[in-house]
Scaffold this motif. Structure first.
Motif, short mmCIF file in Angstrom:
data_model
loop_
_atom_site.label_atom_id
_atom_site.label_comp_id
_atom_site.label_asym_id
_atom_site.label_seq_id
_atom_site.Cartn_x
_atom_site.Cartn_y
_atom_site.Cartn_z
N UNK A 21 0.90 -1.05 0.03
CA UNK A 21 0.08 -0.07 -0.01
C UNK A 21 0.93 1.29 0.05
N UNK A 22 0.47 2.21 -0.44
CA UNK A 22 1.06 3.60 -0.77
C UNK A 22 -0.13 4.56 -0.19
N UNK A 23 0.16 5.19 1.13
CA UNK A 23 -0.77 6.22 1.46
C UNK A 23 -0.18 7.57 1.24
N UNK A 24 -0.73 8.29 0.79
CA UNK A 24 -0.47 9.97 0.40
C UNK A 24 -1.06 10.82 1.33
N UNK A 25 -0.23 11.65 1.64
CA UNK A 25 -0.85 12.90 2.26
C UNK A 25 -0.03 14.27 1.60
N UNK A 26 -0.56 15.18 2.20
CA UNK A 26 -0.17 16.67 1.70
C UNK A 26 -0.70 17.09 0.20
N UNK A 27 -1.26 15.99 -0.47
CA UNK A 27 -1.89 16.50 -1.75
C UNK A 27 -2.91 15.35 -1.91
N UNK A 28 -3.97 15.70 -2.29
CA UNK A 28 -4.84 14.33 -3.09
C UNK A 28 -4.10 13.75 -4.21
N UNK A 29 -4.40 12.50 -4.38
CA UNK A 29 -3.76 11.68 -5.54
C UNK A 29 -4.65 11.91 -6.62
N UNK A 30 -5.94 12.40 -6.60
CA UNK A 30 -6.80 12.51 -7.63
C UNK A 30 -6.49 12.91 -9.13
N UNK A 68 1.67 -8.92 -11.47
CA UNK A 68 1.51 -7.85 -10.44
C UNK A 68 0.36 -7.10 -10.89
N UNK A 69 -0.43 -6.29 -9.97
CA UNK A 69 -1.45 -5.59 -10.33
C UNK A 69 -1.37 -4.32 -9.68
N UNK A 70 -1.38 -3.29 -10.56
CA UNK A 70 -1.47 -1.90 -9.68
C UNK A 70 -3.08 -1.21 -9.57
N UNK A 71 -3.23 -0.62 -8.66
CA UNK A 71 -4.73 -0.03 -8.44
C UNK A 71 -4.55 1.08 -7.60
N UNK A 72 -5.67 1.77 -7.30
CA UNK A 72 -5.63 3.11 -6.67
C UNK A 72 -7.00 3.29 -6.23
N UNK A 73 -7.25 3.83 -5.17
CA UNK A 73 -8.61 4.22 -4.59
C UNK A 73 -8.37 5.84 -4.03
N UNK A 74 -8.85 6.56 -4.92
CA UNK A 74 -8.63 8.22 -4.82
C UNK A 74 -9.38 8.63 -3.64
N UNK A 75 -10.34 8.04 -3.30
CA UNK A 75 -11.18 8.67 -2.10
C UNK A 75 -10.29 8.02 -0.68
N UNK A 76 -9.44 7.07 -0.78
CA UNK A 76 -8.70 6.89 0.31
C UNK A 76 -7.57 7.33 -0.01
N UNK A 77 -7.05 8.21 -0.99
CA UNK A 77 -5.85 8.57 -1.30
C UNK A 77 -4.87 7.54 -1.12
N UNK A 78 -4.86 6.44 -1.61
CA UNK A 78 -4.03 5.30 -1.39
C UNK A 78 -3.80 4.49 -2.69
N UNK A 79 -2.60 4.09 -3.03
CA UNK A 79 -2.27 3.35 -4.08
C UNK A 79 -1.80 1.95 -3.70
N UNK A 80 -2.00 0.92 -4.49
CA UNK A 80 -1.72 -0.48 -4.27
C UNK A 80 -0.99 -1.18 -5.24
N UNK A 81 -0.40 -2.21 -4.71
CA UNK A 81 0.34 -3.17 -5.46
C UNK A 81 0.12 -4.75 -5.20
N UNK A 82 -0.61 -5.26 -5.98
CA UNK A 82 -0.95 -6.68 -5.46
C UNK A 82 0.10 -7.48 -6.39
N UNK A 83 1.03 -8.29 -5.53
CA UNK A 83 2.13 -9.13 -6.05
C UNK A 83 1.71 -10.57 -6.06
N UNK A 84 1.64 -11.44 -6.96
CA UNK A 84 1.22 -12.90 -6.93
C UNK A 84 2.63 -13.56 -7.79
N UNK A 85 2.58 -14.80 -7.45
CA UNK A 85 3.52 -15.74 -8.27
C UNK A 85 4.91 -15.08 -8.08
N UNK A 86 5.15 -14.65 -6.84
CA UNK A 86 6.53 -14.03 -6.48
C UNK A 86 7.61 -14.86 -6.70
N UNK A 87 8.63 -14.47 -7.33
CA UNK A 87 10.08 -15.05 -7.47
C UNK A 87 11.10 -14.52 -6.63
#
Length: 123
Positions: A21-30, A68-87
């Motif tokens: 997870x990547x939580x942002x502050x200071x500015x909206x990530x929108x 890997x799948x990248x996603x974001x939730x602008x309401x939560x001001x948070x980005x995500x990186x879902x990683x699977x089949x890790x090597x």
């Protein structure tokens, strides 16, 4: 300024999954494109994934595409990186990044960086 704080790193076995997870502050990530990079010891920081302002556009490095799948939730001001089949070669410090300009800008010269979170994949 945008402050970015990554979390979710840890130790996983090869083939396993982990979510960052990547939580942002200071500015909206929108209005910011955001992305993820990683850096292994002694190596240059490399691009992993990026996502546009609304999440409608994504971009992945060939090495992680399909795993890997990248996603974001602008309401939560948070980005995500879902990683699977890790090597084991996925082992690195993972950094969140953001840029107000474009998805291309965040891929190449992102304006803002997080502090990084360690991901270790054991064999």
């Amino acid at each position: 300024q945008v402050q970015l704080v990554e979390s979710g790193g840890g130790l996983v076995q090869a083939g396993g999954s982990l979510s960052l997870s990547c939580a942002a502050s200071g500015r909206t990530l929108g209005s910011y494109a955001m992305g993820w990079f990683r850096q292994a010891p002694g190596k240059e920081r490399e691009f992993v994934a990026a996502i546009g302002w609304s999440g409608g556009s994504t971009n992945y490095a060939d090495s992680v595409k399909g795993r890997f799948t990248i996603s974001r939730d602008n309401r939560k001001n948070t980005g995500y990186l879902q990683m699977s089949s890790l090597k084991p070669e996925d082992t690195a410090v993972y950094y969140c990044a953001a840029d107000p300009r474009s998805i291309e800008a965040v891929k190449h010269v992102p304006r803002y960086w997080g502090q990084g979170t360690q991901v270790t994949v054991s064999s």
